[in-house]
Design an enzyme around this catalytic site. Structure first.
Site, short mmCIF file in Angstrom:
data_model
loop_
_atom_site.label_atom_id
_atom_site.label_comp_id
_atom_site.label_asym_id
_atom_site.label_seq_id
_atom_site.Cartn_x
_atom_site.Cartn_y
_atom_site.Cartn_z
N ARG A 304 -16.90 -11.20 -12.94
CA ARG A 304 -16.07 -11.86 -11.92
C ARG A 304 -14.74 -11.12 -11.76
O ARG A 304 -14.18 -11.08 -10.67
CB ARG A 304 -15.87 -13.34 -12.23
CG ARG A 304 -15.36 -14.13 -11.03
CD ARG A 304 -15.39 -15.63 -11.25
NE ARG A 304 -16.65 -16.25 -10.91
CZ ARG A 304 -17.01 -16.62 -9.67
NH1 ARG A 304 -16.20 -16.43 -8.66
NH2 ARG A 304 -18.18 -17.18 -9.46
N GLU A 706 -11.53 -24.12 -8.82
CA GLU A 706 -10.81 -23.00 -9.43
C GLU A 706 -9.81 -22.27 -8.51
O GLU A 706 -8.73 -21.88 -8.98
CB GLU A 706 -11.82 -21.98 -9.98
CG GLU A 706 -12.68 -22.52 -11.08
CD GLU A 706 -13.84 -21.59 -11.39
OE1 GLU A 706 -14.82 -21.55 -10.64
OE2 GLU A 706 -13.73 -20.87 -12.40
N1 MTE Z 1 -10.32 -30.77 -12.92
C1 MTE Z 1 -10.13 -31.62 -13.96
N2 MTE Z 1 -9.44 -32.73 -13.75
N3 MTE Z 1 -10.63 -31.34 -15.20
C2 MTE Z 1 -11.33 -30.19 -15.46
O1 MTE Z 1 -11.77 -29.97 -16.59
N4 MTE Z 1 -12.21 -28.07 -14.54
C3 MTE Z 1 -12.05 -27.05 -13.50
C4 MTE Z 1 -12.10 -27.69 -12.12
N5 MTE Z 1 -11.23 -28.81 -12.05
C5 MTE Z 1 -11.53 -29.27 -14.38
C6 MTE Z 1 -11.02 -29.63 -13.10
C7 MTE Z 1 -13.05 -26.01 -13.56
S1 MTE Z 1 -12.82 -24.74 -14.65
C8 MTE Z 1 -14.15 -26.00 -12.76
S2 MTE Z 1 -15.26 -24.75 -12.79
C9 MTE Z 1 -14.40 -27.10 -11.80
O2 MTE Z 1 -13.42 -28.13 -11.89
C10 MTE Z 1 -15.78 -27.66 -12.10
O3 MTE Z 1 -16.10 -28.74 -11.32
P1 MTE Z 1 -16.72 -28.62 -9.84
O4 MTE Z 1 -17.70 -27.52 -9.87
O5 MTE Z 1 -17.31 -29.93 -9.62
O6 MTE Z 1 -15.55 -28.31 -8.95
N1 LUZ Z 2 -19.64 -19.43 -15.23
C1 LUZ Z 2 -20.69 -18.62 -15.15
C2 LUZ Z 2 -18.65 -19.41 -14.34
O1 LUZ Z 2 -21.55 -18.66 -16.01
N2 LUZ Z 2 -20.79 -17.78 -14.11
C3 LUZ Z 2 -19.84 -17.68 -13.16
O2 LUZ Z 2 -19.95 -16.89 -12.22
C4 LUZ Z 2 -18.71 -18.52 -13.27
N3 LUZ Z 2 -17.72 -18.46 -12.38
C5 LUZ Z 2 -16.65 -19.25 -12.53
C6 LUZ Z 2 -16.60 -20.12 -13.59
N4 LUZ Z 2 -17.59 -20.20 -14.48
MO1 MOS Z 3 -14.93 -23.48 -14.76
S1 MOS Z 3 -14.08 -21.88 -15.74
O1 MOS Z 3 -16.17 -22.57 -14.09
O2 MOS Z 3 -15.68 -24.23 -16.08
#
Ligand code: MTE
Ligand code: LUZ
Ligand code: MOS
Length: 757
Positions: A304, A706
């Site tokens: 990434r 993210e």
């Molecule tokens: N928001 C909260 N409140 N708590 C979390 O742990 N994780 C983040 C984001 N927002 C997180 C968060 C991360 S790293 C990711 S990848 C996404 O939420 C995952 O959830 P989604 O795929 O449903 O957006």
């Molecule tokens: N996890 C993963 C991730 O396994 N592959 C991904 O591309 C990725 N991208 C963002 C966050 N977690």
């Molecule tokens: Mo988020 S770093 O993809 O859990």
């Protein structure tokens, strides 16, 4: 729609692993971890610890019936150290006792003898020693050698960014117990229930069907539980199997900070070439990822970084090489942004450097090089739907960027000891797992006889609101009141082979699977109603007010329609399977279409620096963000704010240090500073870009988890600009986090000894 968890969160009624009422006879476990970062284990003496009342067992590698292996991508990580230790905090043994205090007390009595070897903590140091976790990755586009000759300006330099602790409020936690036939049920605070199931099965030497993993919700994950909830789940399961008791592990914050991996620190070399008209025509970078002692997700994170190495810019000639370096730190892991932020900080640093040398604003260079929808990314995917220019234009207009810049200049000319800085941060983030096979999800939907609906998916709720979004999708597709829809726990026996909830795609993947299941159920109900009413199915519509025929009420409520279908022996359950269409990536040539779509946005950041103390405030963060056709503004705005704060913390204050022996020094909140309310920007304004949204996003509402983290990067450059206006002889360097201490040093670095008036 409000987050369905908001009331239970506020009232303290939401249940986390440690809140689950304990089964009788539950035992508590703590991990004995290595006090040494690298060495050969010469002896381990647990006899004195075992002699304590209430201590049931001390388990080590030799108690594992299956494989002592938890590596998800590469099998290079033992559950318990065997023969050697490679990071301080590495699990060596598990102390299981009748209560946690007894377990902790016994843990102190374990004696380990380690013949210490040299510990490597820096990525470049590891690189020099050829210590790698996986092969390097390289992205090439255009012809860089030719391009250098065409450049009017070329700048080279280095760039560093630090690690980051996830600091989920709920630490790593698992609770495991046996079912009647010796199968094991694990309740885990994990983003990846299937990863836990698969790894626990391998460790215990059982087939996957004998491990059930159940997740209600997480008190935060942020990537820190994508892979790293697994070892604690495996340990709890191992102890449960060995002792035939329920076993709980909830890491103490100090243990959690010592033992678990963090965001990867990166070190980088950049070289950027521009034309006379400030077009970036060549960009070369070498990224050194500090991976820690085992691969964990590092290879995917490295990928990434490569994908996002040119951020929101079109650069025709690139060569980016990334090395995953093996060090004696806890294995670093996923953290919101997943290698993207680290790479974007490098290109933004290169641009800031060029702007400084050319005595122009970075914004001038940034603006001239934005991607347009006709361009291709360096990995070959067309930037169809690139909205970065639109985001930036709207931000410039709505937030009056010229006026803001002027205000900053005026302020700075009038004030000697306070300086303001302004910076713009564009963001482009690809949505999809970069490993194609992970882009799939399933949902199981039951409509009960009374018309209420139960939904299971592979999505894990961790505060990001995915459950609320799935309720919205189901309610909309079945045309029922959201109050009739309940989201069940995420459970591997109801929804199997799940991808972790990560890559911001939890709502897209699982929402689409739920939508598919619900559309099928809706058709069946419509067919049943058509039969009952003697009409054609095309005339029937499900609506919030019951069945309608050609737009008029048919006098049949939702409940009656469901009851009727049941009496007709029609199946009221359905499974939906979704796999993202149209994505592919050829690893051997590093070209393809890895992403379903990209998320764009632009932030304008202003800061105010106290030039005597080096302290600073983030005054304002003004954002235009492309949410697509946003399905939940409250939740998504919350995601923008939360991600932004995490980005600001990473860029400005969260700082790790290790001593030369590889011991973490910043292991508690007294030595590791996270943002608090005083570090929050005075104002955060976020305007959604008016946009239709891509079909591959759930209800055309783009993933949001993210991408906004990277707006925080703007704060680094705004601070840097404030420093430059105080100290014109400061030569910009790129070494995040830019803590007040570092700001102070730079305010006075190589400053000519001229007297100030
Ligand atoms: N928001 C909260 N409140 N708590 C979390 O742990 N994780 C983040 C984001 N927002 C997180 C968060 C991360 S790293 C990711 S990848 C996404 O939420 C995952 O959830 P989604 O795929 O449903 O957006
Ligand atoms: N996890 C993963 C991730 O396994 N592959 C991904 O591309 C990725 N991208 C963002 C966050 N977690
Ligand atoms: Mo988020 S770093 O993809 O859990």
């Amino acid at each position: 729609m409000k987050n369905i968890d908001s009331i239970s969160h506020v009232k303290g009624r939401s249940v986390y692993v440690d809140d689950i009422p304990e089964r009788a006879g539950t035992l508590h476990a703590v991990v004995f971890h290595s006090p040494c970062a690298h060495g050969i284990i010469k002896g381990l003496d647990v006899s004195e610890a075992l002699n304590n009342n209430g201590v049931h067992a001390i388990l080590t590698a030799s108690d594992i019936p299956g494989e002592n292996q938890i590596g998800g991508v590469i099998p290079d990580e033992p559950l318990f150290a065997d023969g050697k230790v490679e990071f301080a905090g590495q699990p060596v043994a598990l102390v299981v006792a009748s209560d946690e205090a007894t377990a902790r007390k016994a843990r102190r009595l374990i004696k380990i003898e380690v013949e210490e070897l040299e510990a490597v903590t820096g990525a470049r140091e590891a690189y020099k020693k050829s210590m790698f976790l996986s092969p390097p990755g390289i992205f090439i586009s255009g012809d860089i050698e030719k391009a250098w000759r065409e450049c009017e300006y070329i700048f080279e330099g280095q760039c560093e960014s630090g690690g980051q602790e996830h600091l989920y409020i709920e630490g790593q936690a698992s609770y495991a117990y046996l079912n009647e036939d010796g199968a094991i049920r694990i309740i885990s605070s994990t983003q990846g229930p299937t990863h836990v199931q698969k790894t626990a099965a391998a460790v215990l030497g059982l087939p996957m069907h004998r491990i059930e993993v159940d997740v209600t919700r997480l008190g935060g994950g942020f990537g820190g539980k994508e892979d790293q909830a697994t070892p604690y789940a495996c340990m709890a399961a191992l102890a449960a199997m060995r002792l035939k008791k329920a076993v709980k592990i909830v890491l103490h914050r100090l243990d959690d900070m010592i033992m678990t991996g963090k965001r990867h620190p990166y070190s980088a070399d950049y070289k950027i070439g521009l034309s006379a008209g400030l077009k970036i025509i060549a960009y070369q970078a070498r990224l050194y990822q500090n991976g820690g002692a085992a691969a964990d997700l590092s290879p995917a994170i490295l990928d990434r970084s490569l994908f996002h190495s040119t951020n929101a810019y079109y650069i025709p000639n690139t060569e980016v090489t990334a090395y995953s370096c093996k060090t004696n730190l806890p294995p670093n892991t996923a953290f919101r942004g997943f290698g993207g932020p680290q790479a974007m900080f490098v290109i933004e640093s290169a641009i800031a450097r060029a702007a400084h040398e050319l005595k122009t604003e970075a914004r001038t260079i940034q603006e001239r090089n934005f991607l347009s929808s006709k361009d291709h990314f360096q990995y070959g995917q067309k930037a169809a739907g690139a909205s970065i220019r639109k985001c930036y234009k709207l931000a410039a207009k709505e937030f009056q960027i010229e006026r803001l810049s002027k205000e900053v200049r005026e302020f700075n000319s009038k004030n000697g000891l306070r300086k303001k800085g302004i910076a713009m941060m564009p963001v482009c983030f690809g949505i999809s797992f970069t490993s194609k096979h992970m882009n799939q999800a399933r949902a199981l939907v039951h409509i009960y006889q009374d018309g209420s609906v139960g939904v299971s998916t592979g999505a894990v709720e961790m505060g990001q609101g995915v459950n609320t979004k799935i309720v919205q999708v189901v309610a909309k597709t079945l045309a029922v009141d959201p109050g009739l829809v309940r989201i069940e726990t995420t459970n591997t026996t109801r929804v199997s082979n799940t991808s972790p909830t990560a890559a911001s795609s939890g709502a897209d993947l699982n929402g689409k699977a739920a939508q598919i299941a619900c559309s099928r159920l809706a058709s069946r109900l419509k067919r049943a109603a058509a039969n009952k009413l003697g009409k054609e199915i095309r005339d029937i519509e499900l609506s919030g007010k019951g069945i309608r025929i050609n737009g008029k009420s048919a006098g049949i409520s939702w409940k009656e329609a469901v009851k009727y279908a049941y009496m007709q022996r029609i199946c009221l359950s359905e499974q939906g399977h979704y796999s993202t269409p149209g994505i592919d990536f050829n690893r051997s040539i590093s070209k393809g279409q890895p992403f379903a779509y990209h998320v764009y946005g632009a932030a304008i950041v202003t800061v105010n620096v106290d030039c005597i103390r080096g302290t600073y405030e983030v005054e304002r963060v003004n954002i235009v963000h492309d949410f697509g056709n946003c399905m939940n503004t409250l939740i998504d705005m919350g995601q923008v704010e939360g991600a932004l704060m995490q980005g600001i913390g990473w860029m400005t204050m969260e700082e790790f240090s290790w001593d030369k022996n590889g011991h973490i020094l910043s292991k508690s909140l007294s030595t590791y500073k996270v943002p608090d309310i005083y570090s929050a920007p005075g104002e955060v304004n976020c305007i959604p870009l008016p946009s239709k949204g891509p079909a591959k996003a759930i209800l055309k509402s783009k993933a949001v988890g993210e991408p906004p983290l990277m707006y925080g990067i703007g704060v680094y450059f705004a601070l840097q600009n404030a420093i430059i206006s105080f100290n014109p002889s400061y030569r910009p360097d790129f070494n995040a986090p830019l803590t007040p201490e570092k700001v102070l040093m730079r305010l006075y670095s190589s400053r000519p000894g001229k007297k100030r008036s």
